[in-house]
Design a protein around this motif. Structure first.
Motif, PDB file in Angstrom:
ATOM      1  N   UNK A 173      22.569  69.054  35.989  1.00 26.19           N
ATOM      2  CA  UNK A 173      22.860  68.998  37.415  1.00 26.19           C
ATOM      3  C   UNK A 173      21.648  69.406  38.241  1.00 26.19           C
ATOM      4  N   UNK A 174      21.059  70.504  37.867  1.00 27.76           N
ATOM      5  CA  UNK A 174      19.939  71.023  38.656  1.00 27.76           C
ATOM      6  C   UNK A 174      18.802  70.015  38.673  1.00 27.76           C
ATOM      7  N   UNK A 175      18.457  69.523  37.504  1.00 32.35           N
ATOM      8  CA  UNK A 175      17.333  68.589  37.438  1.00 32.35           C
ATOM      9  C   UNK A 175      17.718  67.264  38.093  1.00 32.35           C
ATOM     10  N   UNK A 176      18.953  66.819  37.844  1.00 34.22           N
ATOM     11  CA  UNK A 176      19.405  65.562  38.427  1.00 34.22           C
ATOM     12  C   UNK A 176      19.378  65.626  39.947  1.00 34.22           C
ATOM     13  N   UNK A 177      19.920  66.721  40.471  1.00 30.01           N
ATOM     14  CA  UNK A 177      19.993  66.858  41.909  1.00 30.01           C
ATOM     15  C   UNK A 177      18.600  66.941  42.518  1.00 30.01           C
ATOM     16  N   UNK A 216      13.083  62.628  44.897  1.00 31.40           N
ATOM     17  CA  UNK A 216      12.881  61.196  44.985  1.00 31.40           C
ATOM     18  C   UNK A 216      12.995  60.747  46.425  1.00 31.40           C
ATOM     19  N   UNK A 217      14.006  61.290  47.115  1.00 30.62           N
ATOM     20  CA  UNK A 217      14.225  60.923  48.502  1.00 30.62           C
ATOM     21  C   UNK A 217      13.034  61.383  49.348  1.00 30.62           C
ATOM     22  N   UNK A 273      15.607  56.471  45.363  1.00 26.11           N
ATOM     23  CA  UNK A 273      15.079  56.385  44.010  1.00 26.11           C
ATOM     24  C   UNK A 273      14.937  57.802  43.468  1.00 26.11           C
ATOM     25  N   UNK A 274      15.237  58.032  42.203  1.00 28.07           N
ATOM     26  CA  UNK A 274      15.065  59.367  41.626  1.00 28.07           C
ATOM     27  C   UNK A 274      13.601  59.611  41.314  1.00 28.07           C
ATOM     28  N   UNK A 275      13.213  60.855  41.443  1.00 31.50           N
ATOM     29  CA  UNK A 275      11.858  61.206  41.053  1.00 31.50           C
ATOM     30  C   UNK A 275      11.806  61.391  39.542  1.00 31.50           C
ATOM     31  N   UNK A 276      10.689  61.000  38.953  1.00 30.16           N
ATOM     32  CA  UNK A 276      10.547  61.221  37.511  1.00 30.16           C
ATOM     33  C   UNK A 276       9.478  62.274  37.246  1.00 30.16           C
ATOM     34  N   UNK A 277       9.208  63.057  38.275  1.00 37.66           N
ATOM     35  CA  UNK A 277       8.234  64.131  38.139  1.00 37.66           C
ATOM     36  C   UNK A 277       8.689  65.097  37.035  1.00 37.66           C
ATOM     37  N   UNK A 278       7.926  65.172  35.944  1.00 37.54           N
ATOM     38  CA  UNK A 278       8.379  66.008  34.827  1.00 37.54           C
ATOM     39  C   UNK A 278       8.354  67.498  35.167  1.00 37.54           C
ATOM     40  N   UNK A 279       7.624  67.838  36.257  1.00 31.53           N
ATOM     41  CA  UNK A 279       7.578  69.243  36.645  1.00 31.53           C
ATOM     42  C   UNK A 279       8.956  69.773  37.056  1.00 31.53           C
ATOM     43  N   UNK A 280       9.815  68.861  37.541  1.00 33.15           N
ATOM     44  CA  UNK A 280      11.161  69.288  37.923  1.00 33.15           C
ATOM     45  C   UNK A 280      11.862  69.871  36.704  1.00 33.15           C
ATOM     46  N   UNK A 291      13.392  78.288  34.745  1.00 34.29           N
ATOM     47  CA  UNK A 291      14.300  79.189  35.457  1.00 34.29           C
ATOM     48  C   UNK A 291      15.446  79.600  34.532  1.00 34.29           C
ATOM     49  N   UNK A 292      16.033  78.606  33.854  1.00 37.04           N
ATOM     50  CA  UNK A 292      17.162  78.908  32.969  1.00 37.04           C
ATOM     51  C   UNK A 292      16.717  79.880  31.874  1.00 37.04           C
TER      52      UNK A 292
END
Ligand SMILES: Nc1ncnc2c1ncn2[C@@H]1O[C@H](COP(=O)(O)OP(=O)(O)OP(=O)(O)O)[C@@H](O)[C@H]1O
Ligand SMILES: [Mg+2]
Lengths: 229, 403
Positions: free
Chosen positions: B30-34, B40-41, B362-369, B376-377
């Motif tokens: 959820x966190x990464x998806x959101x 992306x936006x 479009x979703x971001x594919x930035x792997x840093x997310x 954090x987890x």
């Protein structure tokens, strides 16, 4: 030669305004190779005494000498290491590590001590056979009966060649057949290998087989009887 | 030995382990998806700015931004463009010339906004791919591209001659005839109603001011270092020019992005509260129900440090698995929605389009997310490990073994 010697051991629990003297000046010596039962009514201080001479609990005052070393002076890891090297425990119940097999449980303390694998393997096998469990070495505690678990616990307690084995009501959760069986094994190990056993019990059959019976009441030893065979 | 024991312990309560792993995996998902969606936006908004001729940084003649007229333009040769290009942070410098005018087919006329584009570079693909009729103008033929709705309004067909009439540079009257080569749909109604693209040279000729520009658009490597870059550019161009970053030019957008980010953090905060409780629940149960066993271990001679290490390893393995599963699950999702952006519909779409953006996410594919949220987890889980560590520290064998 005495393996355990307590001097004027007291243990006081404060409960609100009044004090409970769980141990009230206990001085006792246990000789090497004894097979001793500590008996007495509930609340008389049996468990407290065994915990004190096992280095599990600190007495309020007095000393406990094990092999001439005062263990009440040991702290933290020193005490833990002392228990590992010199004292074997058999508790009332649930005393094996559930995720390990019978054999692994028996070898656990040796593993902590860094005993080489070959030696460990030989000794665990020998011990499990000695307690009559050569055929269930790979079973886990939840696949064994209570009596089998206690026999594994005895084998585990013996593994590091401790000075003595303490057992607090080892047969309390066992049926009579398992009780007999466990007693036979303990008695044989005592006789043939000279291992010192100290156990507390309410069970007359267990008391009958002890060669020394220490009776406690209100934190004091009220009788100490040695019997011949 | 400790690791082996820890590994065995993990699988003794299989169901709880699986539940914990799933909970953490879902949280990460959820966190990464959101965040992927939001980022992306945001990325798309920022990218739109660059393509919609705002750019990250603009250089104008001083006073242009407040009064956007040709008379506030400047000559390209007066600015050391090469020097700006040589800055470490600068990717590209684009010249920009734009002006308002009237376009007409004779009967109907309408206010129009003409953008000059560099004929040597052409228009960005993002614009040319949106040509809906006709084709890309040929250089040197006085051909233009026009927004779909504008063409419709003035009733212009492909091939028609369009008349432009307006103010030129320094009071001159500007007038010219151009051929409509094609129409475009920029997915932004406001732009579609006014926009015309012609080559820079044609536009300069139309306003009768060769070499005149209204702005330089600067593309930068790191959009987060704008202020520093701005300073460097300002130093090059001097006091007679104004250097503005996109948040200065479009504060409303800045705010929208900030609000979106703030909302994102609040959501994430809530999510992390939940996941913290889940993880803590597991650790609490695992520690409590094993007190007796830990007491036995202590009694028979296992040092506390070893018990702690065992419990810590157990939980780190479990949490790590959760994070890995979560990332494994979210990655294809992010890539899918990156390739096939979610299309927004209805009122919300209108709102977004009014901002000048396409109504797609479009979703971001930035792997840093993923890296950030996984960290954090894991950090949270390590903090939670203080509980069992402290419990073991305080553990007394006889108390732990009380039945
Ligand atoms: N943690 C404690 N806090 C307060 N009082 C305690 C505590 N542990 C033991 N006692 C008290 O000390 C006395 C001796 O207890 P102990 O457990 O040694 O008895 P016991 O002889 O082993 O009894 P049982 O046969 O029931 O096992 C009892 O009165 C008991 O209530
Ligand atoms: Mg007792």
């Amino acid at each position: 030669m005495s393996v355990i010697k307590t001097i004027d051991l007291t243990k006081v629990y404060k409960q609100g305004d009044y004090e409970i003297h769980a141990l009230d000046g206990v001085s006792v010596e246990i000789e090497n190779g004894e097979f001793t039962a500590v008996v007495g009514p509930s609340g008389s201080g049996k468990t407290t005494l065994l915990n004190a001479i096992g280095g599990l609990d600190e007495p309020t005052s007095g000393s406990v000498f094990v092999n001439n070393e005062d263990i009440t002076q040991l702290k933290g890891n020193q005490l833990i290491d002392f228990r590992m090297k010199h004292i074997g425990f058999v508790f009332q119940a649930y005393n094996l590590i559930p995720v390990l097999t019978a054999k692994e449980n028996v070898g656990f303390v040796m593993l902590l001590q860094g005993t080489p694998e070959a030696e460990r393997d030989a000794r665990t096998t020998e011990l499990l056979e000695a307690v009559g469990l050569g055929d269930i070495m790979k079973k886990r505690p939840n696949q064994m009966s209570g009596g089998q678990q206690q026999r594994v616990a005895v084998a585990r307690a013996l593994a590091p060649k401790p000075a003595y084995i303490l057992a607090d009501e080892p047969t309390a959760n066992l049926d009579s057949k398992s009780t007999e069986n466990l007693l036979d094994i303990m008695a044989r190990l005592n006789k043939e290998e000279g291992i010192t056993f100290i156990f507390s019990t309410h069970d007359q059959r267990v008391i009958d087989r002890a060669r020394r019976v220490i009776t406690m009441e209100d934190g004091k030893i009220i009788s100490d009887e040695r019997r011949g065979e | 030995m400790i690791v082996k024991l820890a590994w065995k312990n993990i699988w003794r309560n299989r169901r709880r382990t699986v539940i914990t792993i799933s909970a953490i995996a879902f949280a990460v998902l959820f966190a990464v998806g959101m965040r992927s969606m939001q980022q992306g936006m945001e990325e798309q908004m920022l990218e739109s700015i660059v393509n919609n001729n705002l750019g990250y940084i603009q250089v104008h003649n001083k006073g242009f931004w407040d009064e956007q007229i040709l008379d506030n333009g400047f000559y390209a040769s007066d600015v050391p463009i090469e020097k700006i290009k040589n800055l470490e942070e600068v990717i590209a410098v684009d010249k920009k010339l734009e002006t308002g005018t009237l376009s007409s087919t004779g009967a109907v006329s309408r206010g129009t906004f003409i953008m000059g584009y560099d004929q040597s570079k052409g228009l960005p693909e993002k614009i040319t791919k949106n040509i809906t009729a006709g084709e890309f103008p040929e250089v040197g033929k006085q051909e233009i591209l026009m927004g779909e709705e504008l063409a419709e309004f003035i009733n212009a067909q492909i091939g028609d001659t369009i008349v432009f009439l307006g103010q030129g540079y320094q009071g001159a009257t500007a007038a010219g005839l151009y051929t409509l080569a094609g129409t475009i749909d920029l997915h932004v109604p406001e732009l579609n109603r006014v926009i015309v693209y012609m080559t820079m040279e044609d536009l300069q000729e139309y306003i009768d001011a060769p070499e005149l520009l209204t702005a330089l658009l600067i593309d930068v490597k790191h959009p987060d270092k704008l202020d520093q870059t701005k300073k460097e550019i300002q130093a090059i161009v001097g006091e007679n020019y104004e250097v503005m970053t996109w948040p200065e030019m479009d504060p409303e957008l800045r705010q929208t992005l900030d609000t979106s980010a703030a909302k994102g953090w609040i959501m994430n905060f809530i999510l992390y509260m939940i996941i913290t409780f889940v993880m803590f629940g597991t650790i609490l149960m695992a520690t409590q129900e094993r007190k007796y066993e830990l007491g036995v271990l202590l009694a028979i001679g296992m040092r506390k440090g070893k018990s702690m290490a065992m419990v810590v390893i157990e939980n780190i393995i479990i949490n790590f698995m959760g994070v890995i599963v979560g990332i494994a699950a979210v990655t294809p999702i992010a890539y899918y929605f990156h390739a096939n952006p979610i299309v927004i519909q209805g009122e919300q779409a209108e709102m977004i389009e009014n901002f000048g953006f396409e109504a797609v996410i479009p979703f971001s594919t930035d792997y840093m997310i993923a890296v950030n949220h996984a960290s954090i987890v894991l950090v949270l889980s390590v903090i939670l490990l203080l509980y069992p560590v402290v419990s073991i520290r305080k553990l007394k064998p006889i108390e732990a073994m009380k039945l």
